[in-house]
Design an enzyme around this catalytic site. Structure first.
Site, mmCIF file in Angstrom:
data_model
loop_
_atom_site.group_PDB
_atom_site.id
_atom_site.type_symbol
_atom_site.label_atom_id
_atom_site.label_comp_id
_atom_site.label_asym_id
_atom_site.label_seq_id
_atom_site.Cartn_x
_atom_site.Cartn_y
_atom_site.Cartn_z
ATOM 1 N N ARG A 151 0.852 -1.185 0.000
ATOM 2 C CA ARG A 151 0.000 0.000 0.000
ATOM 3 C C ARG A 151 0.889 1.236 0.000
ATOM 4 O O ARG A 151 1.879 1.302 0.721
ATOM 5 C CB ARG A 151 -0.914 0.021 1.240
ATOM 6 C CG ARG A 151 -2.024 -1.026 1.220
ATOM 7 C CD ARG A 151 -3.079 -0.685 0.182
ATOM 8 N NE ARG A 151 -4.202 -1.602 0.193
ATOM 9 C CZ ARG A 151 -4.306 -2.672 -0.596
ATOM 10 N NH1 ARG A 151 -3.321 -2.972 -1.429
ATOM 11 N NH2 ARG A 151 -5.371 -3.446 -0.550
ATOM 12 N N GLU A 166 -3.345 7.576 -6.186
ATOM 13 C CA GLU A 166 -3.219 6.888 -7.477
ATOM 14 C C GLU A 166 -4.288 7.373 -8.454
ATOM 15 O O GLU A 166 -5.467 7.427 -8.088
ATOM 16 C CB GLU A 166 -3.333 5.371 -7.278
ATOM 17 C CG GLU A 166 -2.182 4.805 -6.450
ATOM 18 C CD GLU A 166 -2.252 3.290 -6.279
ATOM 19 O OE1 GLU A 166 -3.245 2.688 -6.736
ATOM 20 O OE2 GLU A 166 -1.318 2.725 -5.694
ATOM 21 N N HIS A 210 0.341 0.075 -10.290
ATOM 22 C CA HIS A 210 -0.441 -0.850 -9.461
ATOM 23 C C HIS A 210 -0.781 -2.121 -10.246
ATOM 24 O O HIS A 210 -1.951 -2.475 -10.435
ATOM 25 C CB HIS A 210 -1.718 -0.176 -8.962
ATOM 26 C CG HIS A 210 -2.223 -0.770 -7.678
ATOM 27 N ND1 HIS A 210 -2.827 -0.035 -6.695
ATOM 28 C CD2 HIS A 210 -2.201 -2.046 -7.202
ATOM 29 C CE1 HIS A 210 -3.175 -0.817 -5.684
ATOM 30 N NE2 HIS A 210 -2.801 -2.049 -5.978
ATOM 31 N N GLY A 215 0.271 -5.233 -9.358
ATOM 32 C CA GLY A 215 0.509 -6.433 -8.551
ATOM 33 C C GLY A 215 -0.402 -7.594 -8.870
ATOM 34 O O GLY A 215 0.034 -8.744 -8.912
#
Length: 595
Positions: free
Chosen positions: A284, A313, A331, A333
């Site tokens: 995070r 973001e 982002h 992931g």
């Protein structure tokens, strides 16, 4: 048959010690109320509804085809993407379930607009920052997420960033595409033999550790809840937070964003790291103070950073993103085809199960409890959670919490006091401060088991009137080290005990010391030599720091011997104020605890 939102939730529970699910098949127009133990005043009551031929599921963001197909076998599916808040509110009254990712805000207005029809919100992913949990619970709506399907994808991305950063892959690629050939500029570092600190040893963190071991790295980890035997099984040593960041050549972050971890990497913690450390974050964004990281990069304390997540973001006009020693991804992931399909199936199964009347293990909000039960237990529920929070904060870094014993002091018989809600709140207090898990009556036992946390309950039968459900609650954590040695009982467990006085939770015992302080705000515990003037000295320091004292209590073993001072404060003292308290000659140890 109707039910008030203050006393029912659209779920069912089977009265079983081993299961919290009961599948019910209803006709297309039926509405069935279920009271699992209708004659027992301490069990919550739950209600199931079925409306129309099939339930309607609104999928508001792109979901993998396998998940959509699974939903279509059970429900009418409306895939409507990029809805404005107004459009979502207009459609929601026609839907029994809603599935979103991170881009759709499920606000209080959405629940109010549903008119009570919305039974389930499914979050296709882990984080639920975009769902108003309080409003969901108030409107009897279950919220479920999909916490497991992304694990391998996130771990692989962490390793990808780790290796790309070490060998300057992104910078070298941009250089070649710009027509340059700078081999000497982009000399990297090897991973073999280097120390990687994995901060957060949950599902993703442990998978990163496995892969890093395969690359020849020495892996250490910090996680207050990780069982030491699980870490040892893959060759990982659990250490304290300070030791982890001070020893590491590389740091990989896998901790949730909680009040305790918000900006946990800051100027102070960067100063404790090895010069030239490299940092990866696929967890995070908020766990890093981004301005402090820029300063650490400019000073050479941090050689490089590889970041997949950011505080805001997408980041805008970010000095951090533009820094030449930072590798950034948007982002990604969970962004593999396999993970996307896995998340779609996981959330579809959870939503279908919930609409079928099953209680999902991934439920993240509490079911509604009857008003009369809540009214009686409300102050004890608050006490239970706060005792859990206090106890876990007393555990020293590196100690894995495995075994907890809870003792209830009560004049009521065993059949006249249901402790499930109290146990759930103690579990909530123990786990939530250092975790992204959301603990409630539905998932408390599952969450504890998943984390290797064993909670044993025992009853201390007291003489007296059974009018009050409880006299005291005691929480003990065994086989751990304590930040505050005086919190240890004679047998070596961390022990805190509390009571409810005039409707307010109070801390009444720490270790073997009797205290009496209201569990409001936060608490400072000081072990001191019992001598005149101590209360005045500590109070004066807090006053100089503009810290308001709400309560103060002193428990001692004997006059002029040792004592524990418990101080309730409304404001968080600065580090300087706490340091000054610790420098008082008669103060032997102290700890600041957030409630």
């Amino acid at each position: 048959m109707a039910a008030s939102a203050s006393s029912a939730i659209n779920l069912s529970i089977k009265p079983s010690h081993t299961s919290l699910s009961w599948k019910t098949h209803l006709s297309s127009t039926s509405a069935l109320a279920v009271s699992p133990l209708s004659g027992h005043r301490h069990y919550p009551r739950f209600v199931i509804y079925a409306v129309g031929d099939k339930p309607t599921v609104l999928v508001a963001e792109k979901l993998g085809e396998a998940g959509v197909n699974l939903l279509k076998e059970f429900a009418d599916v409306d895939c409507s993407y990029n809805l404005t808040p107004e459009e979502l509110c207009n459609k929601i009254s026609l839907c029994d379930a809603l599935i979103v990712r991170s881009g759709t805000k499920v606000s209080r207005e959405v629940f109010e607009s549903s008119g009570g029809r919305l039974k389930v919100v499914g979050r296709a992913g882990v984080g639920i920052d975009n769902v108003d949990l309080a409003a969901a619970t108030e409107h009897g709506c279950l919220v479920v997420n999909a916490p497991t399907a992304n694990t391998v994808a996130a771990a692989e991305h962490g390793i990808s960033l780790l290796t790309a950063m070490a060998r300057n892959v992104a910078q070298a690629d941009a250089s070649v595409k710009a027509g340059k050939w700078l081999r000497n500029k982009y000399v990297g570092v090897s991973l073999v033999g280097k120390t990687l600190a994995v901060m957060g040893f949950g599902k993703v963190g442990s998978e990163v550790a496995r892969r890093a071991k395969g690359l020849g790295m020495h892996v250490i980890a910090h996680d207050p809840y990780a069982p030491a035997d699980r870490a040892r099984a893959i060759g990982v040593e659990l250490v304290s937070f300070d030791k982890a960041i001070a020893s590491a050549d590389f740091i990989s972050l896998h901790m949730p964003l909680t009040p305790a971890t918000n900006k946990v990497l800051n100027d102070e913690t960067f100063a404790k790291m090895k010069k030239g450390v490299r940092i990866v974050n696929v967890a995070r964004g908020g766990v890093i103070d981004e301005d402090a990281l820029v300063r650490a990069l400019d000073a050479g304390i941090v050689a490089q950073a590889a970041l997949d997540v950011f505080t805001v973001e997408p980041p805008k006009d970010s000095k951090l993103v533009q820094h030449e020693n930072v590798t950034a991804t948007p982002h990604l992931g969970a962004s593999t085809m396999e993970a996307q399909e896995g998340v779609a199936i996981e959330i579809a199964e959870a939503v279908v199960g919930a609409l079928n009347g099953e209680l999902a293990a991934t439920a993240v909000n509490a079911p509604m409890v009857p008003a009369e039960v809540l009214s009686e237990l409300k102050p004890f529920v608050a006490l239970a959670e706060k005792l859990g929070r206090l106890a876990v904060q007393l555990v020293a870094g590196g100690s894995g919490v495995k075994s907890v014993k809870v003792t209830y002091g009560s004049a009521r018989g065993p059949d006249d006091l249901d402790t499930r809600l109290l146990r759930a709140m103690i579990t909530k207090g123990l786990i939530e401060p250092i975790s992204s898990s959301f603990v409630n009556l539905v998932n408390a036992d599952f969450t504890a088991k998943q984390r290797g946390l064993r909670i044993a309950e025992q009853r201390s039968l007291l003489n007296g009137s059974p009018e009050s459900p409880l006299e005291f609650i005691q929480v003990q954590i065994s086989s751990v080290e304590s930040k505050f040695a005086s919190a240890l009982s004679d047998s070596g467990e961390i022990r805190v005990e509390g009571r409810v006085k005039d409707g307010i939770p109070h801390l009444t015992k720490v270790g073997s010391f009797e205290v009496d302080v209201s569990l409001e705000g936060s608490i400072i515990l000081c072990r001191q030599v019992d001598q005149p003037g101590m209360i005045g000295k500590v109070g004066s320091i807090l006053s100089e720091g503009n810290v308001n004292v709400s309560f103060m209590s002193v428990g001692r073993v004997a006059p002029r011997k040792h004592a524990v001072m418990a101080i309730g404060v409304d404001d968080q003292p600065s580090n300087e104020i706490l340091k000054r308290i610790g420098e008082i000659p008669a103060v032997e140890e102290f700890v600041y605890l957030k409630i």
